[in-house]
Design an enzyme around this catalytic site. Structure first.
Site, PDB file in Angstrom:
ATOM      1  N   LYS A 119      48.897   8.501  22.893  1.00 20.27           N
ATOM      2  CA  LYS A 119      48.447   9.727  22.219  1.00 20.27           C
ATOM      3  C   LYS A 119      49.299  10.038  21.004  1.00 20.27           C
ATOM      4  O   LYS A 119      48.797  10.581  20.023  1.00 20.27           O
ATOM      5  CB  LYS A 119      48.423  10.916  23.186  1.00 20.27           C
ATOM      6  CG  LYS A 119      47.246  10.853  24.140  1.00 20.27           C
ATOM      7  CD  LYS A 119      46.968  12.200  24.774  1.00 20.27           C
ATOM      8  CE  LYS A 119      45.799  12.108  25.737  1.00 20.27           C
ATOM      9  NZ  LYS A 119      45.683  13.293  26.596  1.00 20.27           N
ATOM     10  N   LYS A 201      36.587   0.973  27.592  1.00 16.56           N
ATOM     11  CA  LYS A 201      36.244   1.975  28.585  1.00 16.56           C
ATOM     12  C   LYS A 201      35.268   2.996  27.979  1.00 16.56           C
ATOM     13  O   LYS A 201      35.385   3.329  26.801  1.00 16.56           O
ATOM     14  CB  LYS A 201      37.538   2.695  28.993  1.00 16.56           C
ATOM     15  CG  LYS A 201      37.474   3.359  30.340  1.00 16.56           C
ATOM     16  CD  LYS A 201      38.809   3.975  30.700  1.00 16.56           C
ATOM     17  CE  LYS A 201      38.559   5.278  31.421  1.00 16.56           C
ATOM     18  NZ  LYS A 201      39.739   6.057  31.684  1.00 16.56           N
ATOM     19  N   LYS A 204      34.251   9.782  25.991  1.00 15.08           N
ATOM     20  CA  LYS A 204      33.498  10.827  25.302  1.00 15.08           C
ATOM     21  C   LYS A 204      33.967  10.994  23.866  1.00 15.08           C
ATOM     22  O   LYS A 204      33.301  11.627  23.066  1.00 15.08           O
ATOM     23  CB  LYS A 204      33.591  12.151  26.055  1.00 15.08           C
ATOM     24  CG  LYS A 204      34.987  12.577  26.413  1.00 15.08           C
ATOM     25  CD  LYS A 204      34.919  13.730  27.392  1.00 15.08           C
ATOM     26  CE  LYS A 204      36.147  13.773  28.277  1.00 15.08           C
ATOM     27  NZ  LYS A 204      35.932  14.534  29.488  1.00 15.08           N
TER      28      LYS A 204
END
Ligand code: TRP
Length: 334
Positions: A119, A201, A204
């Site tokens: 991140k 993967k 969203k």
């Protein structure tokens, strides 16, 4: 030995971030499993809105997404009579325990978290202290309820292991304060891949919405997304190495129908990929239809939703307070 009625059920805790939409991956990997284990365990489920602000959020959107995520859990069959369902920010003990436990967590441990590293690469202009401390907040979520089991995807395994390290350290210093949690991985649908790139993967945050199918997508949108799923140049529906797209669709179909791969291969023997993709799309859309209807009904009555959230928070607060009081006593906070 016969299990006695007084034997205590294990406590389960899990959370989901209110990030807008719930994909098939989130559904199979989390919410569906949650609704299925309510009988067996004492379950606590929460909307992790404190975790959500580790990346910048629009306040109105965050509020909206939080209530919607709460409604989705209920629509998916999480029963507030049987389980505790609440919104993380409604229970102050989560933030309070996070401070205390951050003093028992090492900088080095948090620096090694792969999600933090990923991140901070992705949001290089906002590597805030909350992002760094995120796993301590998650540890607090788990430890406040003395959860023995934590249903999570593989990507959260490292955070649960850190939770165990923190709990073990604290218990070592102060006696038995925290229950040692373990991960509970979903049987089916552990790793749902993108419909457009089966090496990735399903996410969203995929810039291409054709990569995921979401719980609240319209029926024809879901079917269309499956029809355009990327497969391979073969024709036979079979589970095999090198057929990541078909394998993924078979995994999804199996998770929704309960059929084994052999049964699916037999069902589609002599059929092409087109028939199979349509069948998977229709199956998913059929499964989501009643959930969508219940969701719409709940969203129509926001006062009722808010009342349920307040009741869930009250129950959660009682348990969380008990653990927090004990921690404060042990540490010596006057
Ligand atoms: N970090 C989890 C995720 O992004 C969500 C979460 C927050 C969670 N607190 C939790 C999961 C506690 C399990 C237990 O998926």
């Amino acid at each position: 030995m016969e299990p006695s009625v007084t034997e205590k059920k294990k406590i389960v805790l899990s959370g989901i971030q209110p990030s807008g939409l719930i994909t098939i991956g989130n559904y199979l990997g989390a919410v569906k499993t949650w609704s299925e284990i309510q009988e067996k365990y004492n379950c606590v489920f929460m909307i992790a809105n404190l975790h959500a602000t580790t990346v910048r959020q629009d306040p109105a959107v965050l509020r909206k997404n939080t209530l919607e995520a709460f409604a989705v859990l209920l629509a998916c069959g999480i029963d507030p009579e049987r389980s505790i369902v609440f919104i993380q920010s409604h229970v102050p003990a989560h933030a309070e325990l996070t401070w205390a436990l951050s003093c028992y967590t090492q900088f080095g441990e948090l620096s090694r978290m792969t999600q933090f590293k990923d991140k901070s690469a992705r949001y290089a202009d906002n590597i805030n202290a909350g992002l760094f401390n995120y796993p301590v907040l998650m540890a607090s979520d788990i430890l406040l309820y003395q959860a023995g089991l934590v249903p999570v995807g593989e990507d959260q395994k490292q955070h649960v292991e850190l939770t165990r390290d923190i709990a073990g350290r604290f218990n070592g210093l102060y006696g038995n304060v925290f229950t040692m949690p373990e991960c509970l991985f979903p049987k089916a649908g552990k790793r749902i891949m993108s419909l457009q790139d089966p090496a990735k993967k399903m996410s969203k945050s995929d810039p291409n919405p054709k990569g995921y199918a979401a719980l609240l997508d319209d029926r024809d949108v879901i079917i269309k997304k499956f029809k355009s799923a990327v497969t391979d140049s073969e024709t036979a529906v079979r589970f095999a190495e090198g057929k990541a797209g078909i394998n993924n669709l078979m995994g999804i179909y199996s998770a929704f129908t309960g059929k084994s791969y052999e049964e699916i291969e037999a069902e589609f023997a002599g059929h092409g990929y087109g028939d199979f993709k349509l069948a998977v799309g229709e199956t998913v859309a059929d499964a989501f239809a009643p959930i969508k209807a219940e969701y719409a009904r709940l969203m129509d009555d926001k006062e009722y939703l808010k009342k349920l959230a307040a009741e869930g928070a009250e129950k959660a607060n009682r348990i969380a307070r008990r653990t927090l009081d004990k921690v404060y006593r042990k540490i010596g906070y006057l």
